[in-house]
Design an enzyme around this catalytic site. Structure first.
Site, PDB file in Angstrom:
ATOM      1  N   CYS A 281      31.386  -7.231  75.253  1.00 40.40           N
ATOM      2  CA  CYS A 281      30.645  -8.643  75.039  1.00 40.40           C
ATOM      3  C   CYS A 281      31.454  -9.540  74.429  1.00 40.40           C
ATOM      4  O   CYS A 281      31.704  -9.561  73.218  1.00 40.40           O
ATOM      5  CB  CYS A 281      29.427  -8.287  74.504  1.00 40.40           C
TER       6      CYS A 281
ATOM      7  N   CYS B 289      29.718 -11.711  71.557  1.00 41.95           N
ATOM      8  CA  CYS B 289      29.655 -10.551  70.360  1.00 41.95           C
ATOM      9  C   CYS B 289      30.834 -10.879  69.594  1.00 41.95           C
ATOM     10  O   CYS B 289      31.005 -10.951  68.604  1.00 41.95           O
ATOM     11  CB  CYS B 289      29.408  -9.460  70.938  1.00 41.95           C
TER      12      CYS B 289
END
Ligand code: ZN
Length: 148
Positions: free
Chosen positions: A69, A72
């Site tokens: 991600c 993230c």
């Protein structure tokens, strides 16, 4: 007598009791000797998370993330910065939802990164999506009861 605050060791998951006025004195886990609140972000497993969210009086902010991600990974330095800024009065930790896929389901997380703030055995705040360090810090300061 200062109030004793429960803090789960994020290393060995033993529940420690630390007097509120000793939070800033570098308390260590009575079982394994790890520092309990040194302002560093630790990676948790689901068992430690379950214990900490149930027991901890000191605010605990969890970053649900995964290596694939992008947002993230972008937020990771901000999360570490916020952990330092908050100091010994709160703890920030992360859990890898790729390694532990069941946690996303357990907490009803539909997208990552997701931040969940726990204190005193309950969820007090949830934030979806990446936010900058000052916003992470404010989230904790506004939603949790910080120790004195
Ligand atoms: Zn320990």
């Amino acid at each position: 007598m200062a109030r004793a605050l429960k803090m789960t060791c994020l290393q060995c998951s033993a529940v420690n009791r630390v007097p509120e006025d000793k939070l800033g004195a570098g308390p260590k886990c009575g079982t394994c000797g790890a520092k309990l609140n040194d302002g560093k972000v630790r990676a948790l497993d689901p068992a430690t998370l379950a214990k900490a969210m149930k027991n901890d009086d000191v605010p605990l902010l969890i970053d649900f993330w995964a290596p694939w991600c992008g947002p993230c990974r972008m937020m990771a330095p901000a999360f570490e910065q916020a952990a330092k800024a908050l100091g010994p009065q709160a703890r920030l930790a992360k859990i890898n939802t790729e390694d532990h896929p069941n946690v996303s389901q357990k907490f009803g997380i539909r997208g990552i990164p997701a931040l969940i703030l726990f204190q005193g055995g309950r969820e007090v705040k949830r934030q979806a999506g990446a936010i900058p360090a000052p916003a992470i810090e404010q989230l904790v300061r506004k939603s949790a009861k910080l120790p004195a």
